[in-house]
Write a protein that holds these residues in place. Structure first.
Motif, PDB file in Angstrom:
ATOM      1  N   THR A   1      43.219  30.504  31.672  1.00 35.36           N
ATOM      2  CA  THR A   1      42.006  30.124  32.387  1.00 35.36           C
ATOM      3  C   THR A   1      41.772  31.037  33.586  1.00 35.36           C
ATOM      4  O   THR A   1      42.701  31.346  34.337  1.00 35.36           O
ATOM      5  N   ALA A   2      40.536  31.473  33.761  1.00 37.48           N
ATOM      6  CA  ALA A   2      40.181  32.288  34.929  1.00 37.48           C
ATOM      7  C   ALA A   2      39.894  31.376  36.119  1.00 37.48           C
ATOM      8  O   ALA A   2      39.442  30.238  35.956  1.00 37.48           O
ATOM      9  N   TRP A   3      40.187  31.880  37.316  1.00 38.07           N
ATOM     10  CA  TRP A   3      39.903  31.157  38.553  1.00 38.07           C
ATOM     11  C   TRP A   3      38.713  31.804  39.252  1.00 38.07           C
ATOM     12  O   TRP A   3      38.395  32.969  39.006  1.00 38.07           O
ATOM     13  N   SER A   4      38.075  31.036  40.149  1.00 36.30           N
ATOM     14  CA  SER A   4      36.874  31.542  40.823  1.00 36.30           C
ATOM     15  C   SER A   4      37.144  32.793  41.643  1.00 36.30           C
ATOM     16  O   SER A   4      36.238  33.579  41.908  1.00 36.30           O
ATOM     17  N   SER A   5      38.398  33.013  42.041  1.00 31.87           N
ATOM     18  CA  SER A   5      38.743  34.211  42.811  1.00 31.87           C
ATOM     19  C   SER A   5      38.917  35.443  41.923  1.00 31.87           C
ATOM     20  O   SER A   5      39.005  36.565  42.419  1.00 31.87           O
TER      21      SER A   5
ATOM     22  N   SER B   1      44.519  36.693  40.519  1.00 33.30           N
ATOM     23  CA  SER B   1      44.931  35.770  41.577  1.00 33.30           C
ATOM     24  C   SER B   1      44.947  34.337  41.056  1.00 33.30           C
ATOM     25  O   SER B   1      44.188  33.486  41.517  1.00 33.30           O
ATOM     26  N   PRO B   2      45.802  34.064  40.031  1.00 30.80           N
ATOM     27  CA  PRO B   2      45.844  32.713  39.457  1.00 30.80           C
ATOM     28  C   PRO B   2      46.207  31.674  40.510  1.00 30.80           C
ATOM     29  O   PRO B   2      47.057  31.897  41.360  1.00 30.80           O
ATOM     30  N   GLY B   3      45.521  30.544  40.454  1.00 28.57           N
ATOM     31  CA  GLY B   3      45.783  29.462  41.390  1.00 28.57           C
ATOM     32  C   GLY B   3      44.950  29.511  42.652  1.00 28.57           C
ATOM     33  O   GLY B   3      45.004  28.595  43.472  1.00 28.57           O
ATOM     34  N   VAL B   4      44.179  30.581  42.829  1.00 28.05           N
ATOM     35  CA  VAL B   4      43.364  30.732  44.042  1.00 28.05           C
ATOM     36  C   VAL B   4      41.918  30.387  43.709  1.00 28.05           C
ATOM     37  O   VAL B   4      41.307  31.009  42.836  1.00 28.05           O
ATOM     38  N   GLY B   5      41.368  29.404  44.396  1.00 31.13           N
ATOM     39  CA  GLY B   5      39.994  28.992  44.154  1.00 31.13           C
ATOM     40  C   GLY B   5      39.920  27.815  43.204  1.00 31.13           C
ATOM     41  O   GLY B   5      40.812  26.965  43.163  1.00 31.13           O
TER      42      GLY B   5
END
Length: 199
Positions: free
Chosen positions: A5-9, A47-51
């Protein structure tokens, strides 16, 4: 949170595209921009987990790593020979021919420990799904943005090309598809099924 899954960051990087040695490239290209087959990949922040998780979006690099390394798309651990593929019933039934016809998919594998959790949490699978255990998995195609060279510049178009298509030199890839062959149908929905007898 699913590994792919992609994060917003994690946004795609702004790049300058160039034509170099008869193929698409980046003006400031590095060795990490291409895979071992020489295919150019879309740059994306890591940057997994950020956003905030973007459940509808797949992170290009983690999807490719999961396919090449047979990593579970949910937990990110190596699946090895226990790799399973979960497909929606609709996706499976649209394969070219009856079971066990080869199936092409852009979904990475899952480990046995993540099958039940995926069934509960993934809306893509809630209306019916199958679980496959293939004996052969091979690169089949690449999705991304194809740039057609013209006298006035590069004209982009989203497309999917076969892995060995010579036009991939003009592709900025975002996802790898694999072909699943010679597989057992392990589950149909929530029901265990008899696997294909040995030939």
């Amino acid at each position: 949170m699913p590994y792919i899954t992609a994060w917003s960051s994690e946004t795609a990087s702004l790049v300058t595209l160039v034509v170099r040695d008869g193929r698409l490239g980046y003006a400031d290209e590095t060795a990490g921009d291409r895979d071992s087959a020489g295919v150019l990949w879309t740059r994306i922040a890591f940057s997994p987990g950020v956003g905030v998780p973007q459940f509808a979006n797949v992170h290009f690099l983690r999807q490719r790593r999961a396919m090449h390394g047979l990593l579970c798309q949910v937990c990110g651990t190596p699946c090895g020979k226990s790799a399973l593929w979960m497909l929606s019933q609709k996706e499976y039934e649209s394969a070219e021919g009856p079971w066990p016809a080869p199936v092409m998919t852009s979904h990475p594998p899952v480990c046995p420990g993540c099958v039940e959790r995926s069934t509960r949490l993934c809306p893509h699978l809630r209306d019916g799904h199958v679980v496959l255990r293939p004996r052969r998995v091979s690169p089949a195609a690449l999705s991304g943005m194809f740039y057609r060279p013209t006298p006035t510049g590069l004209v982009p178009k989203a497309t999917t090309l076969a892995h060995d298509d010579p036009r991939v030199r003009w592709l900025r890839a975002t996802q790898l598809h694999v072909l699943l062959e010679d597989y057992d149908l392990v589950r149909l929905g929530g029901m265990l099924v008899t696997t294909k007898p040995a030939a």
